[in-house]
Design an enzyme around this catalytic site. Sequence first.
Site, PDB file in Angstrom:
ATOM      1  N   THR A 192       0.647  -1.271  -0.011  1.00 37.13           N
ATOM      2  CA  THR A 192      -0.213  -0.091   0.258  1.00 37.13           C
ATOM      3  C   THR A 192       1.044   1.322  -0.013  1.00 37.13           C
ATOM      4  O   THR A 192       2.293   1.116   0.413  1.00 37.13           O
ATOM      5  CB  THR A 192      -0.730  -0.149   1.155  1.00 37.13           C
ATOM      6  OG1 THR A 192       0.246   0.006   2.060  1.00 37.13           O
ATOM      7  CG2 THR A 192      -1.769  -1.217   1.529  1.00 37.13           C
ATOM      8  N   GLU A 341      -6.003  -2.901  -2.003  1.00 38.07           N
ATOM      9  CA  GLU A 341      -6.012  -4.296  -0.864  1.00 38.07           C
ATOM     10  C   GLU A 341      -7.238  -5.005  -1.546  1.00 38.07           C
ATOM     11  O   GLU A 341      -7.833  -6.073  -1.242  1.00 38.07           O
ATOM     12  CB  GLU A 341      -6.771  -4.345   0.277  1.00 38.07           C
ATOM     13  CG  GLU A 341      -5.747  -3.555   1.055  1.00 38.07           C
ATOM     14  CD  GLU A 341      -5.311  -2.208   0.636  1.00 38.07           C
ATOM     15  OE1 GLU A 341      -5.895  -1.286   0.104  1.00 38.07           O
ATOM     16  OE2 GLU A 341      -5.167  -1.282   2.178  1.00 38.07           O
ATOM     17  N   LYS A 452     -15.301  16.987   9.789  1.00 34.07           N
ATOM     18  CA  LYS A 452     -16.354  16.855  10.305  1.00 34.07           C
ATOM     19  C   LYS A 452     -16.509  18.579  11.449  1.00 34.07           C
ATOM     20  O   LYS A 452     -15.886  18.558  12.318  1.00 34.07           O
ATOM     21  CB  LYS A 452     -15.766  16.191  11.979  1.00 34.07           C
ATOM     22  CG  LYS A 452     -15.981  14.178  11.280  1.00 34.07           C
ATOM     23  CD  LYS A 452     -13.962  14.156  11.568  1.00 34.07           C
ATOM     24  CE  LYS A 452     -13.885  12.076  11.270  1.00 34.07           C
ATOM     25  NZ  LYS A 452     -13.003  12.184  10.927  1.00 34.07           N
ATOM     26  N   TRP A 457     -20.740  15.471   9.552  1.00 36.06           N
ATOM     27  CA  TRP A 457     -19.821  15.110   8.316  1.00 36.06           C
ATOM     28  C   TRP A 457     -20.140  15.961   6.979  1.00 36.06           C
ATOM     29  O   TRP A 457     -21.183  16.353   6.160  1.00 36.06           O
ATOM     30  CB  TRP A 457     -19.604  13.380   7.957  1.00 36.06           C
ATOM     31  CG  TRP A 457     -19.218  12.745   8.509  1.00 36.06           C
ATOM     32  CD1 TRP A 457     -18.750  12.524  10.248  1.00 36.06           C
ATOM     33  CD2 TRP A 457     -19.336  11.015   8.767  1.00 36.06           C
ATOM     34  NE1 TRP A 457     -18.514  12.467  10.976  1.00 36.06           N
ATOM     35  CE2 TRP A 457     -18.981  11.146  10.380  1.00 36.06           C
ATOM     36  CE3 TRP A 457     -19.523  10.723   7.811  1.00 36.06           C
ATOM     37  CZ2 TRP A 457     -18.595   9.440  10.578  1.00 36.06           C
ATOM     38  CZ3 TRP A 457     -19.426   8.979   7.981  1.00 36.06           C
ATOM     39  CH2 TRP A 457     -19.174   8.606   9.457  1.00 36.06           C
TER      40      TRP A 457
END
Lengths: 562, 562
Positions: A192, A341, A452, A457
């Site tokens: 990654t 992934e 936030k 959100w």
Amino acid sequence: MHGTMMDTQLTVPTILERIRTQYAPREVVSLLVAGRDEAGNPIAHKHRTTYGQVADRARRLAGGLLGLGLQKGDRVATLAVNSFRHLEAYLGVPSAGLVLHTVNIRLHPEQIGWILNHAEDRVLLIENVFAAMIPTIKAACPRLEHILILGPTPQPIPLPGVHDYDTFVMGSEPLTRYPDLNEHDAAAMCYTSGTTGNPKGVIYTHRSTVLHSIVSAPKDALNVGERDSVLPIVPMFHVNAWGLPYTCALYGAKQVYAGVFSDGRTVATLLQDEAVTITAGVPTIWMGLLAELDRAAAAGEPYQLSGLERLVVGGSAAPESMIRAFQRHKLDMLQAWGMTETHPLGTASGVPVGVDPTSDEGFALRAKQGRPVPLIELGLIDEAGQPLPHDGQTMGRLIIRGPWVANAYFKGEGQSNFFEIDGQLWFDTGDIATLDDRGYMHIQDRAKDLIKSGGEWISSVDLENAIMAHPAVAQCAVIAMDHPKWDERPLAVVVPREGQSVTHAELVDFIAPKFARWWLPDATVMAESLPIGATGKFLKRELREQYRGHSAAQTESAPERQ
Amino acid sequence: MHGTMMDTQLTVPTILERIRTQYAPREVVSLLVAGRDEAGNPIAHKHRTTYGQVADRARRLAGGLLGLGLQKGDRVATLAVNSFRHLEAYLGVPSAGLVLHTVNIRLHPEQIGWILNHAEDRVLLIENVFAAMIPTIKAACPRLEHILILGPTPQPIPLPGVHDYDTFVMGSEPLTRYPDLNEHDAAAMCYTSGTTGNPKGVIYTHRSTVLHSIVSAPKDALNVGERDSVLPIVPMFHVNAWGLPYTCALYGAKQVYAGVFSDGRTVATLLQDEAVTITAGVPTIWMGLLAELDRAAAAGEPYQLSGLERLVVGGSAAPESMIRAFQRHKLDMLQAWGMTETHPLGTASGVPVGVDPTSDEGFALRAKQGRPVPLIELGLIDEAGQPLPHDGQTMGRLIIRGPWVANAYFKGEGQSNFFEIDGQLWFDTGDIATLDDRGYMHIQDRAKDLIKSGGEWISSVDLENAIMAHPAVAQCAVIAMDHPKWDERPLAVVVPREGQSVTHAELVDFIAPKFARWWLPDATVMAESLPIGATGKFLKRELREQYRGHSAAQTESAPERQ
């Protein structure tokens, strides 16, 4: 079990054998570096070979590597750009029972050394343009026994264990009988990008590689067949170039590789001259192509791209404005989504029956990340791990499962990203998304990039895409800045188009019709460029560090408050 | 294994969940029998439902069957035509962990009873048009506990264990949590047509069903996607209608089912009215469609089939003349090949890059059975089991392996058809074929239908296809007749087109340029029709029995001798 179906294993040699026995005359085209111009820029040389040649050399590479004493499961790293030689490694290394470990060439040499050591690589295939790094790498990686240089070097490198790849390959006997492989054996691995913490290794199995190749081919995914000519601009050093080298080989599509070249002019010329039908890359590449197509059209010398059926975009969310801009050139952009992934293909954003892809509804759907391809399941959970509704409105953490999704990282790291619900294993993508009742997934943000504000959100991605539709804006990143009352408030960092300018008030007016008032950025700062990481994404972490203490009062225009 | 990919199982509930969560509004159209006309012929009624409804009912069927006490692996038979109800069984039965056993409706009731008993079926779903067989079946099959009648009957059938399917389904709770399934568990089964010996059962697993569905979708195979409308004329009671019900559901294509109707006019009208893009059937069906298209065109009222992209033909070799005839209607025919033992898709006969599909070379390639789809391997062996070259010339026994090829028959019967080479399991197809260096497979004959003349092989299929290109010939079968010197010689059995006639000498002159002189039939006999078996193929065995003692002297014209 007796009396059912053969337990034939899904393995990479199946792919290698197909190009050898069915598609031997089909071409593989690569732009190589022939030298440097006076400014030090690489000069391109176009190399042509066939699948038959690639298959022969891949089998020789496999034979040669086993001749070095490598054992099943040993890792062979590549530090290489897109070319036929890298394709040979894609096919030859796993067919020998070894594990192809593609390393991101854009990482710092120190990170590269860390990754090679962590993966315990025994052999490295390195592109000739990076040959200067060899002494450093050798010093940092004592486990590395052999280094094969892909392509010619001005002079031989007289270090022990360093070989010319072509000489090594052509001096080796081809492997004609593949080792016994279980489909769950490792075939490839990729780390990654590791924007937080150390990079983590993901192991792709033979099974996942083959399944991913097959699922990528149908028209509702990438639409690959023998008659196609495919240019993966997406790099082979990251997530297997979205699996395209394998998918194209399995189906006999011509492959075209641009090597170190990714500028708009080179890409547009290659698309035209090689009659490319399908191409794939990240938004920043397509921005460059779009500018070149616009320039050429304005100059009255448009490229001839009528055979180009599909531009696949992924890696970052594609703004709707970009999808619309390509449509004006009569080019169809298809958004796809995935992660290291997930091999990567998770979703593709086709338009369902009954919706015109060039209608407003069509463009809005195409700006989402799309619906899961077969065998992939998506879910949404809240911060307590409870499932959230798929109503197209509720934002939640996106979770994913399927036969080409990691069940853990290499050496068992990062376990908190994997968890069970009702006995089924899921991977937490770290993305915040919505899902709707037709299965469309729309990424709102990376969880860590969400703003936030007052307990609610705000999606930085939605704001960025809206702002990037403004004609004076070249690039935009929206990040959180600290706020004494609301904790965080959105700040827009904007790179204007050359010769243009725009104010915060103009941008807010431009996007205001699309958002609740409290979503609108409090401030805008102008920048000359945005920091880009090794996988082509904006490094928001760097921007956040730079602007964390920024307050609306510092900016050019008065803030809007919620 | 830890640190690789999730071991997510490939199972049929994946397909059911896709139509439920992604494609719920997509249509499923079925022609049902609304009654009978004065001549006793069925009158069609068009029924429309959606994938959402099918998914709900499939889950209710699954729940209901488990409620009857059925256990994992128990067989549920169907004796049914193509319709939405059969599709519900396709999805619901395997999703309950049970095994869908489709029984060929064209078999003799005695054979049906034999097969139901051999498979140990506990439940039978029977089409209302066959309801009269219920007492016979119940008497013959004491293990059969429940019979569900698909569609309304004039009056209830007052026998124990006999239920109306719709009432049963809608009175059952939907199964919402699928049983734990291993991908190697049985999902479906089908018996071979059994032209020699007893029928043999082939068990399809969840894995093979899912893999087959995915591999069928790309454009070099069947080209199925969400925007398609697919009419499988090929029956759901035989080899899962070539997997199309599953492939279409997985990809969200609309499905159109013709029920008991297969005449040219009904098929042509359905293709037109339901905007069908892909259809699939055996050559005899396409012969009927072709006649109707010709008739309508000649009458100046052609069907509007511009959206019909692909007619898939399989089951028997499609003569090149038929492929050319459809091309004159601007319709592309794609030949595919497979067997009950191969799920069935083994090969598809697309044309490689560089060949015009409507050139002579293109038509010749399309008249072959084609190249293996991914994951399928083909080989040729001689009578001693030794491999033969893939040179496009050498005829040999065709062998096949892959993850959707049987590893044995149910209960271990017919073991001589399965054997190992170098530790790899292969299935002997019983076909005689050639393979070339591009992978094209061309069936020459069934091994038992080959004509062995003077120690050499003559392909009855090649001769038939050449003869059927003659404008006066409607159908043709070439079989072996005994010969004192050459052992066997070819005899052509020809059905002339209505109102036309042709002589042996004319036919031999017509085909002579294509064959070695000793291949040409010694004689031709005219027939009013050819015997057709339960899977739509000519019954050559019957013809051979009828004509075995035939000699060239008996025929209308002087024999040609080698």
